[in-house]
Motif scaffolding. Structure first.
Motif, PDB file in Angstrom:
ATOM      1  N   SER A   1       0.838  -1.187   0.000  1.00  0.00           N
ATOM      2  CA  SER A   1       0.000   0.000   0.000  1.00  0.00           C
ATOM      3  C   SER A   1       0.874   1.238   0.000  1.00  0.00           C
ATOM      4  CB  SER A   1      -0.910   0.009   1.241  1.00  0.00           C
ATOM      5  OG  SER A   1      -1.583   1.248   1.360  1.00  0.00           O
ATOM      6  N   SER A   2       0.331   2.301  -0.549  1.00  0.00           N
ATOM      7  CA  SER A   2       1.098   3.546  -0.571  1.00  0.00           C
ATOM      8  C   SER A   2       1.066   4.242   0.781  1.00  0.00           C
ATOM      9  CB  SER A   2       0.527   4.473  -1.651  1.00  0.00           C
ATOM     10  OG  SER A   2      -0.827   4.760  -1.372  1.00  0.00           O
ATOM     11  N   LYS A   3       0.210   3.776   1.676  1.00  0.00           N
ATOM     12  CA  LYS A   3       0.111   4.388   2.987  1.00  0.00           C
ATOM     13  C   LYS A   3       0.575   3.406   4.049  1.00  0.00           C
ATOM     14  CE  LYS A   3      -3.803   7.322   1.676  1.00  0.00           C
ATOM     15  NZ  LYS A   3      -5.206   7.681   1.974  1.00  0.00           N
TER      16      LYS A   3
ATOM     17  N   MET B   1       5.373  -1.676  -5.115  1.00  0.00           N
ATOM     18  CA  MET B   1       4.201  -0.866  -4.792  1.00  0.00           C
ATOM     19  C   MET B   1       2.896  -1.633  -4.970  1.00  0.00           C
ATOM     20  SD  MET B   1       5.825   1.902  -4.098  1.00  0.00           S
ATOM     21  CE  MET B   1       7.550   2.284  -4.372  1.00  0.00           C
TER      22      MET B   1
ATOM     23  N   SER C   1       7.575   6.587  -4.954  1.00  0.00           N
ATOM     24  CA  SER C   1       7.563   6.101  -3.572  1.00  0.00           C
ATOM     25  C   SER C   1       6.182   5.670  -3.116  1.00  0.00           C
ATOM     26  CB  SER C   1       8.091   7.189  -2.624  1.00  0.00           C
ATOM     27  OG  SER C   1       7.321   8.377  -2.746  1.00  0.00           O
ATOM     28  N   THR C   2       5.164   5.858  -3.946  1.00  0.00           N
ATOM     29  CA  THR C   2       3.806   5.434  -3.611  1.00  0.00           C
ATOM     30  C   THR C   2       3.163   4.808  -4.843  1.00  0.00           C
ATOM     31  OG1 THR C   2       2.735   7.498  -4.268  1.00  0.00           O
ATOM     32  CG2 THR C   2       3.578   7.369  -1.999  1.00  0.00           C
ATOM     33  N   ARG C   3       2.067   4.113  -4.616  1.00  0.00           N
ATOM     34  CA  ARG C   3       1.352   3.514  -5.740  1.00  0.00           C
ATOM     35  C   ARG C   3       0.739   4.595  -6.623  1.00  0.00           C
ATOM     36  NH1 ARG C   3      -2.710  -0.990  -4.068  1.00  0.00           N
ATOM     37  NH2 ARG C   3      -0.780  -1.730  -3.096  1.00  0.00           N
TER      38      ARG C   3
END
Length: 579
Positions: A6-8, A110, A140-142
């Motif tokens: 997850s991006s979070k 990701m 760095s995030t999806r």
């Protein structure tokens, strides 16, 4: 691959220490573990681990034989699967110094399950071994991945593999100055892996878990409290089967049920419920969220991986190579070395086929690895993949189909073995695993850009090539003898000096003065280089000079120039050109 799902970052309670969640008492050489069966709820049984003891002993021998004592320049590619985590546990217990010196490499695509990132932290903490994480370049995030590269569902699978896995992994290998790569592959994971060497010398790859089974892995994990993915602790109960290609979709007609422990520790009642669900799925493996689905408990781990794709392997295993390595990472050698095995193969053949020169060239190139990573003539799946996408099913680039054609196939069925003869000599045995009729017009248009019969190779394809193709593995009985000298890829590699750049020249024509001047200048342009003169000598197009004559011109020039140009190397490739 150890990948953030997850991006979070989410706060997730730590999984209960496994030894507390599932009581295990160890004895030697026997492990005792609780049986979760209705009639024995509070009883214990003894589970003999003699087989596991043997596996561990073999593991130790393989590690001592192939890895340096300090672990330097050794890389283990971990996906944080149960097998990978058992490997780390084994190394921690038996080879802590090697484990300390080697690298665990994990890749953040990701697109991993959240639970994979959790178990990664657990393994790193339990065995005091931090992984070297590499992420997709420049994101760095999806959300950033989608903005830069596109949605994973819309990307070409080869492009996704390269961007999210292969390229980051290559960066990791360079940083580690990798000499030996370790994988967690096993022979029982899928039909494609029924044969897997523990040590692959050409790739300098160690597969120490090759001989372990799924049952071995979970038994060891249970006994030693090895962390496993929490996703194993859920059942997905459905009233009717759901096709694998749809099990990644949201809002499916099933009930997700927490089991409180890995599914393999559950009784049938605990797994299926009461009354029992008609169909129950579980996650046996974890890759990317869009290519991994749950399967029925009796199915292979790989059944749930790479769904909706023809490939069966992660690109890290099939597309990561170093400069100068054979295509696919290892030079294929399909020659049968054991005389008894060769005789057994020949005796099992149901039909003998006399091949033509074009087919003989293809057989030679397959047997000796010129067409690596192919292990035989392309089956229908590989053929279609190459014709339409110029890639093998595992997504390695491959420009032209390599097929064995026949005018008719009456009396031949899939599973038969065919003896291929060249000028009366038995040279190879072909396993007919795929018999199909190609669409030659599509092949011509996709491969050569035209279906016009004015194109010489299209004319040959339509008018001269057989109507049927037979695909399958090839076993070499005797190397093909051509009327001109030829060298295998291994022979060519052996004649090239180590550590020097190579300038290669390939041509189908008799060599003339302009060619020679080009060779001399090209070699001089690359400092301290070796020049490889590597012409083809198989059949070309109508009107071309015969191969024997062509090679005679090269042999004459080789003799005339050997004193002045000692850095030249000469080798001849029996290749049937497609132009």
């Amino acid at each position: 691959l150890g990948i953030r799902g997850s991006s979070k970052t989410q706060a997730v309670p730590s999984r209960i220490v496994y030894a507390e969640m599932f009581a295990v008492r160890s004895f030697s050489p026997i492990l005792s573990r609780r049986v979760h069966a209705p009639q024995f709820q509070c009883s214990w049984r003894l589970l003999s681990t003699a087989a596991l003891d043997d596996k561990v002993a073999t593991f130790k021998v393989d590690i001592e034989k192939h890895l340096p004592a300090d672990g330097k320049r050794v890389v283990f590619a971990t996906a944080w699967l149960a097998t990978d985590n058992v490997f780390v546990a084994l190394m921690h217990e038996h080879f802590p110094k090697i484990l300390s010196g080697m690298h665990l490499v994990a890749i953040d695509t990701m697109h991993l399950f959240d639970t994979t990132h959790i178990v990664a932290k657990q393994v790193e903490a339990r065995y005091s071994k931090a992984a070297l994480w590499k992420a997709v370049a420049d994101v760095s995030t999806r959300e950033e991945f989608n903005a830069k590269y596109g949605n994973c569902e819309e990307m070409d699978t080869a492009d996704f593999d390269f961007v999210s896995k292969v390229e980051p992994f290559q960066r990791a290998l360079a940083e580690c100055n990798k000499d030996i790569l370790i994988t967690g592959r096993r022979m029982d994971q899928a039909a494609q892996r029924i044969s897997l060497d523990v040590w692959e010398d050409g790739k300098r790859t160690l597969n120490p878990m090759a001989g372990w089974s799924w049952s071995d892995i979970i038994a060891y994990a249970d006994a030693k409290g090895v962390p496993v993915n929490e996703g194993h602790s859920f059942a997905y109960r459905a009233s009717a089967p759901i096709v694998a290609t749809e099990r990644h979709l949201p809002d499916l007609p099933w009930e997700k049920v927490p089991l409180g422990k890995p599914f393999w520790q559950c009784t049938e009642k605990e797994l299926k419920g009461d009354p029992p669900a008609p169909i129950t799925y579980v996650f046996k493996s974890f890759g990317d969220i869009h290519t991994t689905v749950p399967v029925e408990p009796h199915e292979s781990e790989r059944t749930g991986r790479f769904v909706r794709q023809a490939k069966t392997e992660c690109g890290i295993h099939t597309r990561t190579t170093s400069a100068g390595s054979p295509h696919g990472g290892a030079l294929m050698d399909l020659m049968v070395k054991d005389a008894g095995k060769a005789k057994e193969l020949v005796d099992s053949c149901v039909k003998t086929i006399e091949i033509n020169e074009r087919q003989a060239c293809d057989v030679f190139c397959l047997l000796h690895g010129a067409f690596s990573p192919l292990k035989g003539f392309m089956d229908e799946t590989a053929y279609n993949s190459v014709v339409m996408d110029m890639r093998l099913p595992e997504k390695q680039l491959f420009g032209l189909p390599v097929t064995f054609d026949m005018k008719e196939v009456s009396g031949i069925k899939e599973g038969d073995r065919l003896l291929l003869k060249w000028k009366g000599d038995g040279v190879a045995v072909l396993e007919a695993s795929s018999i199909y009729k190609p669409n030659k017009v599509v092949e011509a248009k996709e491969v050569y850009g035209t279906s016009s019969l004015e194109h010489p190779t299209v004319f040959s394809l339509i008018q001269e090539t057989g109507d049927y193709y037979i695909g399958g593995n090839l076993h070499g009985i005797k190397s093909i003898a051509f009327p001109y000298p030829v060298q295998t890829p291994a022979d060519v590699r052996a004649m090239l000096p180590e550590g020097k750049p190579v300038v290669a020249f390939q041509n189908r024509n008799p060599i003339h003065r302009a060619h020679f001047e080009l060779l001399v200048r090209a070699q001089r342009d690359v400092k301290d280089s070796t020049l490889l003169v590597h012409p083809t000598c198989g059949p070309t197009q109508p009107g071309d000079i015969d191969g024997v004559v062509r090679i005679s011109t090269y042999e004459a020039l080789k003799e005339e120039t050997k004193q002045e140009f000692p850095m030249f190397r000469w080798a001849y490739l029996p290749y049937s050109m497609k132009m």
